[in-house]
Design a protein around this motif. Sequence first.
Motif, PDB file in Angstrom:
ATOM      1  N   ASP A   1       3.792   6.733  -2.151  1.00 32.23           N
ATOM      2  CA  ASP A   1       2.753   7.169  -3.084  1.00 32.23           C
ATOM      3  C   ASP A   1       1.839   8.190  -2.429  1.00 32.23           C
ATOM      4  OD1 ASP A   1       0.610   4.229  -2.651  1.00 32.23           O
ATOM      5  OD2 ASP A   1       1.648   5.546  -1.224  1.00 32.23           O
ATOM      6  N   GLY A   2       2.392   8.934  -1.513  1.00 27.96           N
ATOM      7  CA  GLY A   2       1.564   9.923  -0.852  1.00 27.96           C
ATOM      8  C   GLY A   2       0.878   9.429   0.364  1.00 27.96           C
ATOM      9  N   GLU A   3       1.026   8.127   0.664  1.00 28.65           N
ATOM     10  CA  GLU A   3       0.368   7.561   1.831  1.00 28.65           C
ATOM     11  C   GLU A   3       1.322   7.414   3.005  1.00 28.65           C
ATOM     12  OE1 GLU A   3      -2.957   4.821  -0.397  1.00 28.65           O
ATOM     13  OE2 GLU A   3      -1.248   3.898   0.573  1.00 28.65           O
ATOM     14  N   GLU A   4       2.515   8.024   2.895  1.00 30.31           N
ATOM     15  CA  GLU A   4       3.440   7.927   4.004  1.00 30.31           C
ATOM     16  C   GLU A   4       2.950   8.773   5.150  1.00 30.31           C
ATOM     17  OE1 GLU A   4       7.168   9.112   2.520  1.00 30.31           O
ATOM     18  OE2 GLU A   4       7.579   7.242   1.474  1.00 30.31           O
ATOM     19  N   ARG A   5       3.353   8.352   6.329  1.00 29.97           N
ATOM     20  CA  ARG A   5       2.987   9.097   7.510  1.00 29.97           C
ATOM     21  C   ARG A   5       4.171   9.133   8.442  1.00 29.97           C
ATOM     22  NH1 ARG A   5       3.700   5.969  11.298  1.00 29.97           N
ATOM     23  NH2 ARG A   5       3.234   3.770  11.124  1.00 29.97           N
ATOM     24  N   GLU A   6       4.212  10.128   9.261  1.00 28.64           N
ATOM     25  CA  GLU A   6       5.339  10.275  10.170  1.00 28.64           C
ATOM     26  C   GLU A   6       5.133   9.376  11.364  1.00 28.64           C
ATOM     27  OE1 GLU A   6       7.789  13.716  12.583  1.00 28.64           O
ATOM     28  OE2 GLU A   6       6.107  14.220  11.274  1.00 28.64           O
ATOM     29  N   ARG A   7       6.164   8.559  11.636  1.00 30.49           N
ATOM     30  CA  ARG A   7       6.083   7.636  12.766  1.00 30.49           C
ATOM     31  C   ARG A   7       6.350   8.376  14.044  1.00 30.49           C
ATOM     32  NH1 ARG A   7       9.983   3.696  12.757  1.00 30.49           N
ATOM     33  NH2 ARG A   7       8.688   2.591  14.220  1.00 30.49           N
TER      34      ARG A   7
ATOM     35  N   GLY B   1      12.325   7.034   9.625  1.00 29.81           N
ATOM     36  CA  GLY B   1      11.248   7.645  10.402  1.00 29.81           C
ATOM     37  C   GLY B   1       9.922   7.632   9.681  1.00 29.81           C
ATOM     38  N   ARG B   2       9.968   7.505   8.360  1.00 26.67           N
ATOM     39  CA  ARG B   2       8.736   7.417   7.575  1.00 26.67           C
ATOM     40  C   ARG B   2       8.748   6.128   6.773  1.00 26.67           C
ATOM     41  NH1 ARG B   2       7.412  13.391   5.029  1.00 26.67           N
ATOM     42  NH2 ARG B   2       7.206  14.504   6.999  1.00 26.67           N
ATOM     43  N   LEU B   3       7.636   5.462   6.785  1.00 31.48           N
ATOM     44  CA  LEU B   3       7.480   4.229   6.030  1.00 31.48           C
ATOM     45  C   LEU B   3       6.244   4.325   5.156  1.00 31.48           C
ATOM     46  CD1 LEU B   3       8.173   1.478   8.728  1.00 31.48           C
ATOM     47  CD2 LEU B   3       9.648   2.103   6.828  1.00 31.48           C
ATOM     48  N   PRO B   4       6.282   3.708   3.975  1.00 35.77           N
ATOM     49  CA  PRO B   4       5.047   3.632   3.181  1.00 35.77           C
ATOM     50  C   PRO B   4       3.950   2.929   3.982  1.00 35.77           C
ATOM     51  CG  PRO B   4       6.951   2.971   1.879  1.00 35.77           C
ATOM     52  CD  PRO B   4       7.432   3.118   3.283  1.00 35.77           C
ATOM     53  N   ALA B   5       2.737   3.392   3.804  1.00 33.71           N
ATOM     54  CA  ALA B   5       1.629   2.859   4.604  1.00 33.71           C
ATOM     55  C   ALA B   5       1.479   1.351   4.426  1.00 33.71           C
ATOM     56  CB  ALA B   5       0.331   3.577   4.222  1.00 33.71           C
ATOM     57  N   ALA B   6       1.633   0.863   3.176  1.00 29.15           N
ATOM     58  CA  ALA B   6       1.462  -0.565   2.940  1.00 29.15           C
ATOM     59  C   ALA B   6       2.537  -1.374   3.669  1.00 29.15           C
ATOM     60  CB  ALA B   6       1.508  -0.854   1.440  1.00 29.15           C
ATOM     61  N   VAL B   7       3.774  -0.884   3.655  1.00 27.29           N
ATOM     62  CA  VAL B   7       4.856  -1.582   4.346  1.00 27.29           C
ATOM     63  C   VAL B   7       4.644  -1.531   5.849  1.00 27.29           C
ATOM     64  CG1 VAL B   7       7.345  -1.596   4.756  1.00 27.29           C
ATOM     65  CG2 VAL B   7       6.461  -1.112   2.472  1.00 27.29           C
TER      66      VAL B   7
END
Length: 798
Positions: A792-798, A707-713
Amino acid sequence: MKRIDDRPAPVLLLCAQAVVWPGAALVRGEVPSAYALLVAVLVAGPVTAVLALRRSRPVTALVVVAVACALGAGPLPVGATAVLGTAGVALALWTVATERDAFTTVVCGVSLAVWQLLYGLTLHRLSDRDGLDLVLTALLYAATCGAGMLARRSRSARRASDDLLRRAEFERRRLPAVERRRMERELHDVSAHHLTAVVVTAGAALGLRDRRPELADEALRFAADTGHEVTRALGTLRAPAPSDSGLPAPEERLLGLVDGLRRIGQPVDCAIDPLPEGAVADAAYGIVREALTNVARYAPGAATTVRCRYGDDRTDVVVTSGAPLPGAPAHAADLGGGRGQGILRSRAREAGGTLTTGPTEDGGWEVRAVLPGRMAGAGDRPGARGYRAAQVTAAAGLVLQPLLPVLAIRAEETPTGSDVSAGVLFALLAAAQAVTLLWLRRAPRVAYGFLGVLALLWPAAAATGGYTGPVLLPPALGALATCVALASGGPVRAGGGWSRSSPRPSGAPVGQPAQGRGELRERPRRRRSRPLTRPVLLAGAITVHTAAVTTAVLDRGTGAPAWAVATAALAGTAPAMYAAHRVGTLRARRAQATRAERDGRLGALTGEAVRDAWAERRRIADGLETTVLARTAGMVAEAEAGRLEAAAERAREALAAMRALLDAVRDGEAGPALRPQPTLQALDLLARQCRAAGREVEIRLTGRVPGRLPAAVDLAAYHAAETVLTTGGEQPATLELDAVDGTLTLTATGVPSAAHPAVRERLAARVAALDGALTTGPADTVRLLLPLAPGDGEERER
């Protein structure tokens, strides 16, 4: 590219015919008779007039030209109809090939060739010279049909490409507005339906709390559960699933609406037919939901019926409510925002139907929608089979037309050839080559092999039939078909083979764990043979036709040694084959460059459309966070604390906030100056834009995708998906996302252009930035492996 203006062609043909006859006769001092001139005028006048009008009725023009020239050939001297009977018929046949479908073209071309054969057999039997004339005429017809069909195909391809770009440009401007209307409509439907039910239930429980105190506890539980449902539904609104594979069937969704209204004390009777997934089912669901919400608001307790009948011609959706019960309080009557009727009509209109609303005779209210049925959009053409039969009948009449010249033309005795005429054998070989060329695109290996075998049979046919004409003519006729195949730029690649199949995934269905590690597996594929390349074809063609020429010369007899004959044959064959090969290569490169330019424009338009629509979605989603969702969370907190009146008030505030947000959505249509970058949440927008541009796309996400992915990915995965889906191709494509052992796997099938070096380089750059991996193959499959590194703190909830 503009069409060449060929309107003066009939007049030019008439002038050429006048030069051949009677011009040449007058130069020789032979003055034609008045009778011959009259017949020539009676033939040339109608033929020229019909050829001038050939584009409006090409088949009719072809029949008239062929019949007129055949009837005029009897009383007129030799050559009097030579130009109109050959070039005029070819021009009419060219028009048929460029203006009509392939079936009509083939029927007309074959009919003319058979007509020529019957004409010769009826008048003179078939000598060697007549047989060669037949072969040359048939080749003229075949070349005319092939060139015309190629011109029509090229024109259709250019027209389709232009239409595709225009449609993509139109959808680019339309997609943000469509997304805004979708979110506005879904926000209205979800919030109004659920929150109205909370207000109605709480009002009824508060009104009866002295006599039935247990209703208060039920209302509190209902408010808390409904608040969670609203939060989940609005979360789905912000990030809808790319496909509808996980949704219940349309019938189950409609029955769920009915059951929900029954739980709040509304008597509802229903009769619902099973509906297929699609626009009709979505429209029916939205119409029933809005109609039932209005019943709960304005006529609580009134008897309600829901009817959904799915028929061949139409789908009837009817929601009828009785008159409001006397004394029954309408707790939510003041919560309407005045948008429901417009949303109802827009749903029906977008599905291709109509909607009417109005009071009933007993004081109730009825909502009636008429939507398309199961036969809507079917490409059924009941008259197609009869039309084909009529074409074949007309062709048969044309073929039997030589019976007319038998009555009008004086037959002359001509010496017959051998028992087995070389002309007959040449005609059979030419027909076999023509049929083989028709299969060139479907089975190129087999077609090229047959062309090579047939080329070697031309010298044998000349020897068997006792041919005494020019020795190089039979092998030259055999080489003509090979040159056409090489110049056509068929499905042969410069350095690899072709593939028409796509990998078929096996194992567990998408979204369910598979055996072992749960990887997406593929069925084993048969080992592919060595690719057939253009240099291999060129070398093979030169070898085969050199052997054919050498055989023909040696069979006739010559004093030169065999090696000298072979060398001379190679010197004559190689330039012709190389020229045809070069033409095919240039045509293939030009077509590839045209496709690349079109695909680049389509990709740019698709990217712009998705970014604009994504900006609209984010703008509305930000408003949801601070308005409806915040007040819905407050309603849930009040309900869980046991404060029913406060929960009802929070529900009213949420509805008011929803109306304010809808007003802001409608008024603030201009997107932000800086658009946010799309992520995997925008895959549904990408798929919608690809479908609007004419390509069917299916996107599947397994349950293992976190449900959460690193922003870069997240960003890299979306851009990779956009690259592979917008780089060309018209066949259906499938995009599958899975996550196994800390790696996000993106597998795209049905994308043969993804193996192009430029596309592969773009994908490799995306993957290399994340230390991922990229694999391509089979021919239409590409797979990307992106490691899910610790956030790295840039994850966001999808």
